[in-house]
Design a protein around this motif. Structure first.
Motif, PDB file in Angstrom:
ATOM      1  N   ALA A 169      35.112  26.710  52.429  1.00 38.01           N
ATOM      2  CA  ALA A 169      33.764  26.632  51.858  1.00 38.01           C
ATOM      3  C   ALA A 169      33.708  27.300  50.488  1.00 38.01           C
ATOM      4  CB  ALA A 169      32.769  27.287  52.801  1.00 38.01           C
ATOM      5  N   ASP A 170      32.997  26.667  49.577  1.00 34.27           N
ATOM      6  CA  ASP A 170      32.782  27.212  48.227  1.00 34.27           C
ATOM      7  C   ASP A 170      34.059  27.498  47.461  1.00 34.27           C
ATOM      8  OD1 ASP A 170      30.008  27.120  48.316  1.00 34.27           O
ATOM      9  OD2 ASP A 170      29.885  29.076  49.292  1.00 34.27           O
ATOM     10  N   SER A 171      35.092  26.682  47.663  1.00 33.75           N
ATOM     11  CA  SER A 171      36.327  26.888  46.908  1.00 33.75           C
ATOM     12  C   SER A 171      36.427  25.863  45.787  1.00 33.75           C
ATOM     13  CB  SER A 171      37.547  26.787  47.828  1.00 33.75           C
ATOM     14  OG  SER A 171      37.692  25.469  48.315  1.00 33.75           O
ATOM     15  N   ILE A 172      37.365  26.102  44.899  1.00 31.38           N
ATOM     16  CA  ILE A 172      37.647  25.210  43.789  1.00 31.38           C
ATOM     17  C   ILE A 172      39.164  25.036  43.758  1.00 31.38           C
ATOM     18  CG2 ILE A 172      37.735  27.115  42.115  1.00 31.38           C
ATOM     19  CD1 ILE A 172      36.392  25.198  40.078  1.00 31.38           C
ATOM     20  N   ARG A 216      36.931  29.989  30.774  1.00 34.59           N
ATOM     21  CA  ARG A 216      36.097  30.889  31.574  1.00 34.59           C
ATOM     22  C   ARG A 216      36.428  32.355  31.253  1.00 34.59           C
ATOM     23  NH1 ARG A 216      35.209  28.896  37.693  1.00 34.59           N
ATOM     24  NH2 ARG A 216      33.876  27.347  36.723  1.00 34.59           N
ATOM     25  N   ALA A 217      37.720  32.639  31.123  1.00 32.72           N
ATOM     26  CA  ALA A 217      38.155  34.011  30.823  1.00 32.72           C
ATOM     27  C   ALA A 217      37.647  34.468  29.458  1.00 32.72           C
ATOM     28  CB  ALA A 217      39.672  34.095  30.885  1.00 32.72           C
ATOM     29  N   LYS A 218      37.703  33.581  28.477  1.00 34.21           N
ATOM     30  CA  LYS A 218      37.221  33.942  27.130  1.00 34.21           C
ATOM     31  C   LYS A 218      35.718  34.189  27.163  1.00 34.21           C
ATOM     32  CE  LYS A 218      36.882  33.513  22.397  1.00 34.21           C
ATOM     33  NZ  LYS A 218      37.266  32.821  21.223  1.00 34.21           N
ATOM     34  N   LEU A 261      44.277  36.643  35.451  1.00 36.46           N
ATOM     35  CA  LEU A 261      42.941  36.070  35.233  1.00 36.46           C
ATOM     36  C   LEU A 261      42.396  35.462  36.525  1.00 36.46           C
ATOM     37  CD1 LEU A 261      43.312  34.278  31.774  1.00 36.46           C
ATOM     38  CD2 LEU A 261      42.145  36.447  32.276  1.00 36.46           C
ATOM     39  N   LEU A 262      43.271  34.882  37.330  1.00 40.23           N
ATOM     40  CA  LEU A 262      42.821  34.272  38.590  1.00 40.23           C
ATOM     41  C   LEU A 262      42.178  35.320  39.490  1.00 40.23           C
ATOM     42  CD1 LEU A 262      45.813  31.882  39.329  1.00 40.23           C
ATOM     43  CD2 LEU A 262      43.565  31.292  38.396  1.00 40.23           C
ATOM     44  N   ARG A 263      42.813  36.467  39.580  1.00 39.27           N
ATOM     45  CA  ARG A 263      42.276  37.548  40.412  1.00 39.27           C
ATOM     46  C   ARG A 263      40.989  38.112  39.824  1.00 39.27           C
ATOM     47  NH1 ARG A 263      45.078  43.255  41.520  1.00 39.27           N
ATOM     48  NH2 ARG A 263      45.269  43.059  39.285  1.00 39.27           N
ATOM     49  N   GLN A 264      40.885  38.115  38.493  1.00 40.35           N
ATOM     50  CA  GLN A 264      39.685  38.636  37.848  1.00 40.35           C
ATOM     51  C   GLN A 264      38.504  37.664  37.967  1.00 40.35           C
ATOM     52  OE1 GLN A 264      41.875  39.352  34.117  1.00 40.35           O
ATOM     53  NE2 GLN A 264      41.011  41.412  34.188  1.00 40.35           N
ATOM     54  N   LEU A 265      38.796  36.375  38.070  1.00 41.14           N
ATOM     55  CA  LEU A 265      37.736  35.366  38.105  1.00 41.14           C
ATOM     56  C   LEU A 265      37.326  34.934  39.513  1.00 41.14           C
ATOM     57  CD1 LEU A 265      39.011  33.112  35.178  1.00 41.14           C
ATOM     58  CD2 LEU A 265      36.959  34.550  35.150  1.00 41.14           C
ATOM     59  N   TYR A 266      38.182  35.162  40.505  1.00 40.41           N
ATOM     60  CA  TYR A 266      37.925  34.694  41.871  1.00 40.41           C
ATOM     61  C   TYR A 266      38.190  35.798  42.882  1.00 40.41           C
ATOM     62  CZ  TYR A 266      37.865  30.298  39.449  1.00 40.41           C
ATOM     63  OH  TYR A 266      37.547  29.304  38.549  1.00 40.41           O
ATOM     64  N   GLN A 267      37.408  35.791  43.965  1.00 37.90           N
ATOM     65  CA  GLN A 267      37.571  36.792  45.015  1.00 37.90           C
ATOM     66  C   GLN A 267      38.869  36.595  45.786  1.00 37.90           C
ATOM     67  OE1 GLN A 267      34.055  36.591  47.486  1.00 37.90           O
ATOM     68  NE2 GLN A 267      32.722  36.637  45.691  1.00 37.90           N
ATOM     69  N   GLN A 268      39.242  35.319  45.965  1.00 39.62           N
ATOM     70  CA  GLN A 268      40.436  34.980  46.731  1.00 39.62           C
ATOM     71  C   GLN A 268      41.254  33.958  45.957  1.00 39.62           C
ATOM     72  OE1 GLN A 268      39.153  33.382  50.495  1.00 39.62           O
ATOM     73  NE2 GLN A 268      40.805  34.385  51.558  1.00 39.62           N
ATOM     74  N   VAL A 269      42.565  34.169  45.884  1.00 36.84           N
ATOM     75  CA  VAL A 269      43.459  33.214  45.235  1.00 36.84           C
ATOM     76  C   VAL A 269      44.453  32.743  46.298  1.00 36.84           C
ATOM     77  CG1 VAL A 269      45.038  32.771  43.324  1.00 36.84           C
ATOM     78  CG2 VAL A 269      43.203  34.471  43.050  1.00 36.84           C
ATOM     79  N   LEU A 270      44.401  31.445  46.586  1.00 41.23           N
ATOM     80  CA  LEU A 270      45.209  30.867  47.656  1.00 41.23           C
ATOM     81  C   LEU A 270      46.201  29.852  47.105  1.00 41.23           C
ATOM     82  CD1 LEU A 270      42.183  30.078  49.989  1.00 41.23           C
ATOM     83  CD2 LEU A 270      43.685  32.052  50.170  1.00 41.23           C
ATOM     84  N   MET A 326      27.648  30.012  38.669  1.00 41.57           N
ATOM     85  CA  MET A 326      28.212  31.013  39.570  1.00 41.57           C
ATOM     86  C   MET A 326      29.664  30.665  39.895  1.00 41.57           C
ATOM     87  SD  MET A 326      26.722  32.333  43.178  1.00 41.57           S
ATOM     88  CE  MET A 326      27.872  31.752  44.406  1.00 41.57           C
ATOM     89  N   THR A 327      30.513  31.638  39.919  1.00 37.59           N
ATOM     90  CA  THR A 327      31.928  31.431  40.218  1.00 37.59           C
ATOM     91  C   THR A 327      32.128  31.233  41.706  1.00 37.59           C
ATOM     92  OG1 THR A 327      32.558  32.783  38.342  1.00 37.59           O
ATOM     93  CG2 THR A 327      34.222  32.466  40.019  1.00 37.59           C
ATOM     94  N   LYS A 328      33.014  30.322  42.039  1.00 45.31           N
ATOM     95  CA  LYS A 328      33.377  30.082  43.432  1.00 45.31           C
ATOM     96  C   LYS A 328      34.136  31.307  43.936  1.00 45.31           C
ATOM     97  CE  LYS A 328      32.183  25.656  43.492  1.00 45.31           C
ATOM     98  NZ  LYS A 328      31.201  25.109  44.393  1.00 45.31           N
ATOM     99  N   PRO A 329      33.964  31.659  45.219  1.00 45.43           N
ATOM    100  CA  PRO A 329      34.670  32.829  45.740  1.00 45.43           C
ATOM    101  C   PRO A 329      36.181  32.634  45.859  1.00 45.43           C
ATOM    102  CG  PRO A 329      32.990  32.059  47.302  1.00 45.43           C
ATOM    103  CD  PRO A 329      32.989  31.121  46.154  1.00 45.43           C
ATOM    104  N   ALA A 330      36.627  31.377  46.103  1.00 45.61           N
ATOM    105  CA  ALA A 330      38.058  31.144  46.314  1.00 45.61           C
ATOM    106  C   ALA A 330      38.571  30.037  45.406  1.00 45.61           C
ATOM    107  CB  ALA A 330      38.320  30.771  47.773  1.00 45.61           C
ATOM    108  N   ILE A 331      39.808  30.203  44.943  1.00 42.92           N
ATOM    109  CA  ILE A 331      40.478  29.165  44.168  1.00 42.92           C
ATOM    110  C   ILE A 331      41.804  28.863  44.867  1.00 42.92           C
ATOM    111  CG2 ILE A 331      41.569  30.791  42.556  1.00 42.92           C
ATOM    112  CD1 ILE A 331      41.048  28.567  40.363  1.00 42.92           C
ATOM    113  N   VAL A 332      42.117  27.565  44.950  1.00 44.61           N
ATOM    114  CA  VAL A 332      43.375  27.117  45.549  1.00 44.61           C
ATOM    115  C   VAL A 332      44.220  26.546  44.426  1.00 44.61           C
ATOM    116  CG1 VAL A 332      44.456  25.617  47.248  1.00 44.61           C
ATOM    117  CG2 VAL A 332      42.175  26.569  47.713  1.00 44.61           C
TER     118      VAL A 332
END
Length: 164
Positions: free
Chosen positions: A93-96, A124-126, A24-33, A1-7
């Protein structure tokens, strides 16, 4: 499962901008920080350099400041952007955390923070069908002096069926 947020740290943002794959960051994660130090490094100090303009135009990228007490112990281990990215990921919480630097990745690992790098994002994108191939992106990055360990590149290409 993909993490909701990426930093994100600076290096991967610049790499993804170089190959025009920031979305790709926006397509793979709910939040990009990004923490302020990363934003400043890429868009202010890096003005006129590859990636600066593309990153500064992202409307979906959120700048968020890490908590000082979480940041402080990390500041002696890695550069300011990496320290802020790791600190921010620690408190969400639940970030990568998106890091390419091996020292920063080891520090994140020591703090039990899930991490991924530019190659991991491309992989992951591929696998999700968001890009057709990884190899051309890797070749472009290498041609633009972005370092990637050959054994890691080989493993990723083998994993997605692009070896040889």
């Amino acid at each position: 499962m993909t993490k909701p947020a990426i930093v994100a740290d600076s290096g991967p943002l610049i790499s993804l901008a170089l190959i025009e794959q920031l979305d790709l960051l926006r397509q793979l994660y709910q939040q990009v920080l990004v923490p302020p130090a990363v934003w400043h490094e890429v868009t202010v100090k890096g003005r006129g350099l590859p990636g600066a303009e593309a990153v500064s135009q992202l409307t979906w990228l959120e700048v968020r400041t890490p908590e000082p007490q979480v940041l402080q112990p990390l500041s002696i281990l890695v550069d300011p952007g990496e320290a802020e990215a790791i600190a921010l990921a620690q408190t969400i919480a639940d970030s990568i955390v998106l890091l390419d630097d091996s020292q920063a990745r080891r520090v994140a690992e020591r703090f039990n923070i899930p991490r991924i790098g530019t190659l991991g994002i491309l992989r992951r994108a591929k696998k999700r069908g968001l890009i057709a191939a990884i190899r051309p992106h890797i070749e472009y990055l290498k041609a633009n002096n972005i370092y990637m360990a050959d054994n890691l590149v080989a493993a990723v290409l083998r994993d997605v069926g692009e070896e040889g």
